[in-house]
Design a protein around this motif. Structure first.
Motif, PDB file in Angstrom:
ATOM      1  N   GLN A   5       0.862  -1.171  -0.007  1.00  0.00           N
ATOM      2  CA  GLN A   5      -0.028   0.052   0.064  1.00  0.00           C
ATOM      3  C   GLN A   5       0.794   1.272  -0.058  1.00  0.00           C
ATOM      4  O   GLN A   5       0.519   2.277  -0.808  1.00  0.00           O
ATOM      5  CB  GLN A   5      -0.941  -0.011   1.099  1.00  0.00           C
ATOM      6  N   ALA A   6       1.836   1.274   0.697  1.00  0.00           N
ATOM      7  CA  ALA A   6       2.995   2.554   0.873  1.00  0.00           C
ATOM      8  C   ALA A   6       3.569   2.610  -0.580  1.00  0.00           C
ATOM      9  O   ALA A   6       3.537   3.633  -1.076  1.00  0.00           O
ATOM     10  CB  ALA A   6       3.927   2.127   2.008  1.00  0.00           C
ATOM     11  N   ILE A   7       3.754   1.499  -1.109  1.00  0.00           N
ATOM     12  CA  ILE A   7       4.584   1.688  -2.599  1.00  0.00           C
ATOM     13  C   ILE A   7       3.510   2.100  -3.413  1.00  0.00           C
ATOM     14  O   ILE A   7       4.048   3.107  -4.382  1.00  0.00           O
ATOM     15  CB  ILE A   7       5.157   0.326  -2.964  1.00  0.00           C
ATOM     16  N   ALA A   8       2.385   1.841  -3.572  1.00  0.00           N
ATOM     17  CA  ALA A   8       1.083   2.077  -4.356  1.00  0.00           C
ATOM     18  C   ALA A   8       0.960   3.712  -4.077  1.00  0.00           C
ATOM     19  O   ALA A   8       0.630   4.502  -4.947  1.00  0.00           O
ATOM     20  CB  ALA A   8       0.001   1.294  -4.088  1.00  0.00           C
ATOM     21  N   LEU A   9       0.888   4.040  -2.783  1.00  0.00           N
ATOM     22  CA  LEU A   9       0.607   5.439  -2.574  1.00  0.00           C
ATOM     23  C   LEU A   9       1.564   6.452  -2.984  1.00  0.00           C
ATOM     24  O   LEU A   9       1.489   7.384  -3.608  1.00  0.00           O
ATOM     25  CB  LEU A   9       0.380   5.438  -0.993  1.00  0.00           C
ATOM     26  N   VAL A  10       2.879   6.136  -2.812  1.00  0.00           N
ATOM     27  CA  VAL A  10       4.125   6.744  -3.423  1.00  0.00           C
ATOM     28  C   VAL A  10       4.141   6.947  -5.015  1.00  0.00           C
ATOM     29  O   VAL A  10       4.272   8.011  -5.142  1.00  0.00           O
ATOM     30  CB  VAL A  10       5.580   5.822  -2.903  1.00  0.00           C
ATOM     31  N   LEU A  11       3.805   5.883  -5.476  1.00  0.00           N
ATOM     32  CA  LEU A  11       3.643   5.779  -6.910  1.00  0.00           C
ATOM     33  C   LEU A  11       2.572   6.732  -7.366  1.00  0.00           C
ATOM     34  O   LEU A  11       2.747   7.552  -8.379  1.00  0.00           O
ATOM     35  CB  LEU A  11       3.375   4.389  -7.630  1.00  0.00           C
ATOM     36  N   ILE A  12       1.504   6.616  -6.951  1.00  0.00           N
ATOM     37  CA  ILE A  12       0.273   7.560  -7.452  1.00  0.00           C
ATOM     38  C   ILE A  12       0.684   9.107  -6.917  1.00  0.00           C
ATOM     39  O   ILE A  12       0.572   9.685  -8.021  1.00  0.00           O
ATOM     40  CB  ILE A  12      -1.024   6.908  -6.533  1.00  0.00           C
ATOM     41  N   LEU A  13       1.122   9.523  -5.771  1.00  0.00           N
ATOM     42  CA  LEU A  13       1.572  10.857  -5.534  1.00  0.00           C
ATOM     43  C   LEU A  13       2.593  11.270  -6.669  1.00  0.00           C
ATOM     44  O   LEU A  13       2.621  12.338  -6.825  1.00  0.00           O
ATOM     45  CB  LEU A  13       2.032  10.751  -4.102  1.00  0.00           C
ATOM     46  N   GLY A  14       3.597  10.267  -6.791  1.00  0.00           N
ATOM     47  CA  GLY A  14       4.536  10.747  -7.756  1.00  0.00           C
ATOM     48  C   GLY A  14       4.048  11.068  -9.031  1.00  0.00           C
ATOM     49  O   GLY A  14       4.260  12.034  -9.547  1.00  0.00           O
TER      50      GLY A  14
END
Length: 179
Positions: A5-14
């Motif tokens: 979830q953290a990786i997905a959130l970082v990718l989306i925000l990026g």
């Protein structure tokens, strides 16, 4: 799970950050004088409405200006349109679509599913064979009509080729079902 979830959130925000950067770095749009006037009339603030009895609707100001005959597209007069005979006009039947029969067996039984699939393919071939006769009859009537109206030879040959192709496919499917 939290790591994914953290990786997905970082990718989306990026991705959002990159999209905003691209939009911010683009030069502003240049509008012509006519476009600028049009935009300013669309975004003009409205006067506040005090009471419902004071409200009047005026559609006259919102209608486009009437076009002149020079601006109008070249339309064919109704008198020049071809005659349509209601008896010969094809109207496809409108009926609810029939869903394909669902497989109700065990999905882990590969052989049973193959038998189900084979039955569906056989039914499709039989439906095609049955439909060809009606379609060929319709195409032959249109071909005769085209001959009467002296259509170009290329169009008549195209109709003959379609009829021949339908008959050939019908014969091929009959041969496949006979095997």
């Amino acid at each position: 799970m939290r790591q994914i979830q953290a990786i997905a959130l970082v990718l989306i925000l990026g991705g959002l950050g990159y999209a905003l950067w691209v939009l911010y770095s683009q030069p502003p749009l240049q509008l012509s004088a006519g476009q600028a006037d049009h935009v300013s009339t669309q975004t003009a603030p409205l006067a506040p409405v005090k009471a419902a009895t004071d409200v009047t609707l005026s559609a006259i100001n919102t209608l486009p200006a009437p076009t002149t005959t020079a601006d109008a597209p070249d339309l064919t007069p109704v008198s020049r349109l071809p005659e349509v005979n209601d008896e010969e006009t094809y109207i496809p039947p409108i009926s609810p679509s029939v869903a394909a029969p669902a497989y109700h067996g065990d999905l882990s039984d590969h052989q049973a599913y193959l038998v189900h699939q084979s039955a569906q393919i056989t039914q499709l071939k039989q439906d095609y064979i049955a439909a060809v006769d009606k379609k060929v009859a319709r195409l032959e009537s249109l071909l005769e009509k085209g001959i009467r109206h002296q259509l170009p030879a290329e169009q008549l040959q195209e109709a003959r080729d379609k009829i021949q192709g339908l008959r050939a496919m019908q014969a091929q499917l009959r041969h496949e079902l006979a095997q």
